[in-house]
Design an enzyme around this catalytic site. Sequence first.
Site, PDB file in Angstrom:
ATOM      1  N   ASP A  89      11.526  -2.455 -15.869  1.00  0.00           N
ATOM      2  CA  ASP A  89      11.618  -3.858 -16.266  1.00  0.00           C
ATOM      3  C   ASP A  89      11.602  -3.903 -17.794  1.00  0.00           C
ATOM      4  OD1 ASP A  89      11.524  -6.571 -16.461  1.00  0.00           O
ATOM      5  OD2 ASP A  89       9.854  -6.839 -15.066  1.00  0.00           O
ATOM      6  N   ASP A 271      12.328  -6.445  -5.450  1.00  0.00           N
ATOM      7  CA  ASP A 271      11.056  -5.794  -5.793  1.00  0.00           C
ATOM      8  C   ASP A 271       9.969  -6.846  -5.751  1.00  0.00           C
ATOM      9  OD1 ASP A 271       9.668  -6.292  -8.756  1.00  0.00           O
ATOM     10  OD2 ASP A 271      11.736  -6.992  -8.623  1.00  0.00           O
ATOM     11  N   CYS A 309       4.939   0.470  14.659  1.00  0.00           N
ATOM     12  CA  CYS A 309       5.074   1.134  13.366  1.00  0.00           C
ATOM     13  C   CYS A 309       4.780   2.624  13.491  1.00  0.00           C
ATOM     14  CB  CYS A 309       4.113   0.506  12.359  1.00  0.00           C
ATOM     15  SG  CYS A 309       4.188   1.237  10.712  1.00  0.00           S
ATOM     16  N   CYS A 311       4.308   4.614  10.713  1.00  0.00           N
ATOM     17  CA  CYS A 311       3.828   5.077   9.408  1.00  0.00           C
ATOM     18  C   CYS A 311       2.661   6.049   9.596  1.00  0.00           C
ATOM     19  CB  CYS A 311       3.420   3.895   8.530  1.00  0.00           C
ATOM     20  SG  CYS A 311       1.803   3.176   8.910  1.00  0.00           S
ATOM     21  N   CYS A 314      -0.533   4.134  10.993  1.00  0.00           N
ATOM     22  CA  CYS A 314      -0.515   3.656  12.380  1.00  0.00           C
ATOM     23  C   CYS A 314      -0.517   4.800  13.393  1.00  0.00           C
ATOM     24  CB  CYS A 314       0.689   2.752  12.601  1.00  0.00           C
ATOM     25  SG  CYS A 314       0.532   1.139  11.792  1.00  0.00           S
ATOM     26  N   HIS A 340       0.647   1.500   4.563  1.00  0.00           N
ATOM     27  CA  HIS A 340       1.219   0.777   5.704  1.00  0.00           C
ATOM     28  C   HIS A 340       2.164  -0.332   5.247  1.00  0.00           C
ATOM     29  CE1 HIS A 340       1.694  -1.446   9.423  1.00  0.00           C
ATOM     30  NE2 HIS A 340       1.382  -2.534   8.733  1.00  0.00           N
TER      31      HIS A 340
END
Length: 379
Positions: A89, A271, A309, A311, A314, A340
């Site tokens: 940025d 973002d 999920c 991930c 999880c 997560h």
Amino acid sequence: MYRLIKKEGSARRGEFTTVHGTVQTPGFMNVATTAAIKGGLSAFDLKDINCQVMLCNTYHLHVRTGDKAIKEMGGLHKFTGWDRPILTDSGGFQVFSLAKLRSIKEEGVYFNSHIDGRKIFMGPEESMRIQSNLGSTIAMAFDECVENPSTYEYSKKSCERTTRWLIRCKEEHDRLNSLPDTVNPHQLLFGINQGCTFPDLRVDHMKEIAKLDLDGYAIGGLAVGEPAETMYEIIDAVEPHMPADKIRYLMGVGTPVNILEGVHRGIDLFDCVMPSRNARHGHLFTWNGIININNACFEKDTRPLDASCSCPVCTRHSRAYIRHLLKAKEVLGLRLAVIHNLYFYNSLMEKIRENLDNGTFEEFYKKYVPILDKRAPID
């Protein structure tokens, strides 16, 4: 270089090729403001959650540790260990949001550091030099982020100044990329559309900056307190005037539903700090809606955060354990919650791309817009 693969309505499926790899779009950029995700995640963790792009902040890295020091260490990629695309940025938003005292001049902005109060000047050339030192894949142009709401007259003058600054950014960026000691001589430059919530200013500004033939274009100055419908109206107004062969980035957005709505309107990149920030407070995203893991009903819940999920959290831990960690103020709780939420966001983008590939995005969009920003049912 952006390649449009296919469209479904205004939604776009594409690829964005850079010197640090190809980004599949629509995509979400994971925010690592000071070269780290808040919550204890490293660049190597980001690969495990399918992150494509890391976003770092010019202003924060300039005041700590310093862009010149990072250049000496080979730039952000070597500094962090991340070998995929990085977007920096410009620092403009932080200058205007963090500085209590600032003076905007044609040459740039004079302000005091929010850390130690020291006087700092940042203008288009300074922002480009800092980002060149950081060696990011994509540099954002330095713009003026006006307060919302602002008067029409001030917003118009701000747009004109932002255009003049963008021209200076491009000239300095081209010069820096040609130097023999530049960290990344293939660094790309994105321009930023401004104009507050005035559609005609937004459209005129987009038309003007499109003439500069930059590597990509962003819509900035939204998601700063205005109603979501106003944001969508601005996107609808601006999108027809954004170059179709260039990547499109909606800055600082947003919720899962904001992302679905943005994709539906032709946006390619997003973002937001929301997934990591909300995670640290126990607000977790699932395919059934949002859960607050701090609630007492999860104290003895042995199920994963989201049964749908896959991930690392999880597949290994229970709701009860995550709740315990956050209640006990264990750092591990923050880390697992952030993993997560970021995995969820990247999975959302994967599913969006899959549905665009299959021609079923409209169905996916209509199914999940009513669900993802709401509280998940307690069962």
